[in-house]
Design a protein around this motif. Sequence first.
Motif, short mmCIF file in Angstrom:
data_model
loop_
_atom_site.label_atom_id
_atom_site.label_comp_id
_atom_site.label_asym_id
_atom_site.label_seq_id
_atom_site.Cartn_x
_atom_site.Cartn_y
_atom_site.Cartn_z
N ALA A 1 0.95 -1.32 0.16
CA ALA A 1 0.03 -0.03 -0.08
C ALA A 1 0.87 1.44 -0.10
N ALA A 2 2.02 1.08 0.78
CA ALA A 2 2.79 2.33 0.87
C ALA A 2 3.52 2.56 -0.70
N ASP A 3 3.89 1.38 -1.20
CA ASP A 3 4.66 1.60 -2.55
C ASP A 3 3.78 1.88 -3.41
N SER A 4 2.40 1.90 -3.53
CA SER A 4 1.37 2.01 -4.51
C SER A 4 1.40 3.81 -4.58
N GLU A 5 1.85 4.42 -3.49
CA GLU A 5 1.84 5.87 -3.43
C GLU A 5 2.90 6.77 -4.25
N PHE A 6 3.88 5.51 -4.87
CA PHE A 6 4.97 5.90 -5.49
C PHE A 6 4.57 5.89 -7.04
N HIS A 7 4.99 7.00 -7.76
CA HIS A 7 4.90 7.11 -9.23
C HIS A 7 6.01 6.96 -10.01
N VAL A 8 6.29 6.08 -10.72
CA VAL A 8 7.51 5.83 -11.60
C VAL A 8 7.19 6.17 -12.90
N LEU A 9 8.00 6.92 -13.53
CA LEU A 9 7.97 7.19 -15.29
C LEU A 9 8.91 6.37 -15.79
N ALA A 10 8.64 5.52 -16.59
CA ALA A 10 9.52 4.64 -17.40
C ALA A 10 9.62 5.07 -18.59
N VAL A 11 10.97 5.22 -19.16
CA VAL A 11 11.16 5.66 -20.47
C VAL A 11 12.00 4.78 -21.17
N ASP A 12 11.39 4.21 -22.65
CA ASP A 12 12.54 3.20 -23.07
C ASP A 12 11.62 3.41 -24.69
N ASP A 13 12.63 3.22 -25.71
CA ASP A 13 11.93 3.32 -27.23
C ASP A 13 11.53 2.06 -27.60
N SER A 14 12.21 1.10 -26.93
CA SER A 14 11.59 -0.30 -27.32
C SER A 14 10.29 -0.79 -26.64
N ILE A 15 9.38 -0.93 -27.36
CA ILE A 15 8.12 -1.47 -26.71
C ILE A 15 8.05 -2.76 -26.01
N ILE A 16 9.17 -3.71 -26.29
CA ILE A 16 9.27 -4.80 -25.58
C ILE A 16 9.77 -4.53 -24.22
N ASP A 17 10.87 -3.78 -24.31
CA ASP A 17 11.56 -3.45 -23.01
C ASP A 17 10.50 -2.75 -22.20
N ARG A 18 9.82 -1.73 -22.80
CA ARG A 18 8.96 -0.74 -22.05
C ARG A 18 7.66 -1.81 -21.42
N LYS A 19 7.07 -2.80 -21.92
CA LYS A 19 6.20 -3.47 -21.22
C LYS A 19 6.91 -4.26 -20.31
N LEU A 20 7.99 -4.59 -20.38
CA LEU A 20 8.65 -5.58 -19.32
C LEU A 20 8.80 -4.65 -18.29
N ILE A 21 9.37 -3.61 -18.35
CA ILE A 21 9.57 -2.70 -17.23
C ILE A 21 8.29 -2.29 -16.29
N GLU A 22 7.39 -1.98 -17.23
CA GLU A 22 5.96 -1.61 -16.82
C GLU A 22 5.48 -2.77 -15.93
N ARG A 23 5.45 -3.87 -16.41
CA ARG A 23 4.87 -5.04 -15.74
C ARG A 23 5.61 -5.42 -14.28
N LEU A 24 7.04 -5.25 -14.31
CA LEU A 24 7.96 -5.33 -13.36
C LEU A 24 7.45 -4.29 -12.05
N LEU A 25 7.33 -3.01 -12.50
CA LEU A 25 7.04 -2.14 -11.80
C LEU A 25 5.65 -2.25 -10.94
N LYS A 26 4.82 -2.66 -11.94
CA LYS A 26 3.22 -2.94 -11.22
C LYS A 26 3.27 -4.19 -10.40
N THR A 27 4.16 -5.04 -10.63
CA THR A 27 4.18 -6.38 -9.65
C THR A 27 4.91 -5.61 -8.26
N SER A 28 5.65 -4.95 -8.48
CA SER A 28 6.24 -4.32 -7.34
C SER A 28 5.27 -3.01 -6.62
N SER A 29 4.16 -2.99 -7.11
CA SER A 29 2.99 -2.14 -6.45
C SER A 29 3.30 -0.61 -6.78
N TYR A 30 4.05 -0.35 -7.82
CA TYR A 30 4.07 0.94 -8.24
C TYR A 30 3.23 1.75 -9.15
#
Length: 208
Positions: free
Chosen positions: A5-34
């Motif tokens: 719940a505490a981590d969900s308060e944090f907002h991360v901006l992910a920047v990547d020109d590769s759609i594959i890498d962008r989707k991967l980092i997005e999924r990992l960050l959401k798994t970490s509740s960001y």
Amino acid sequence: MGVAAADSEFHVLAVDDSIIDRKLIERLLKTSSYQVTTVDSGSKALEFLTTNPNNHQEVEVNLVITDYCMPGMTGYDLLKKIKESSSLRNIPVVIMSSENVPSRISRCLEEGAEEFFLKPVQLSDLNKLRPHMLKTKIKHQKQQVQGEAKQEEEEEEEEEEEKSPAQQEQQQRQPQQPDNNKRKAAMEEGLSTDRTTRPRYNDIATVV
């Protein structure tokens, strides 16, 4: 409040020109509740950061994680832009790259990057993000408190300046009243002492 719940308060901006890498980092960050926002270029990231939050962002950005090699504005260029901005420099920046180049890593860290991750980014890498965001959030809260205190002080000074000359003169006279009261009390005390210590002659016999 739990860690998730505490981590969900944090907002991360992910920047990547590769759609594959962008989707991967997005999924990992959401798994970490960001909370996550993704963009595909450094220029779009900078535009997102500098746009009025009330019109664009629901919450402030607590960390930027960006790929190093991107067309146009590279991750290193984005890092420099953020650190050169007075309004953005406190946002932690993490660089990602698929190339392990020591000179590149050193240059990014010297420029102010908090971490340098090698791709593919692992969930264990993202566990290193929270302390950086937490430190920045606490610092931001302290600055807000200091800013509010300073604003209150300035408002009090303005109210003082807006007082009429008659009010200021009356306020200056008020501290003098206790001194006058003290003088009056001292005089009364002196008279009282004089009365009690004056010699009595009623019992003295008169010699003829």
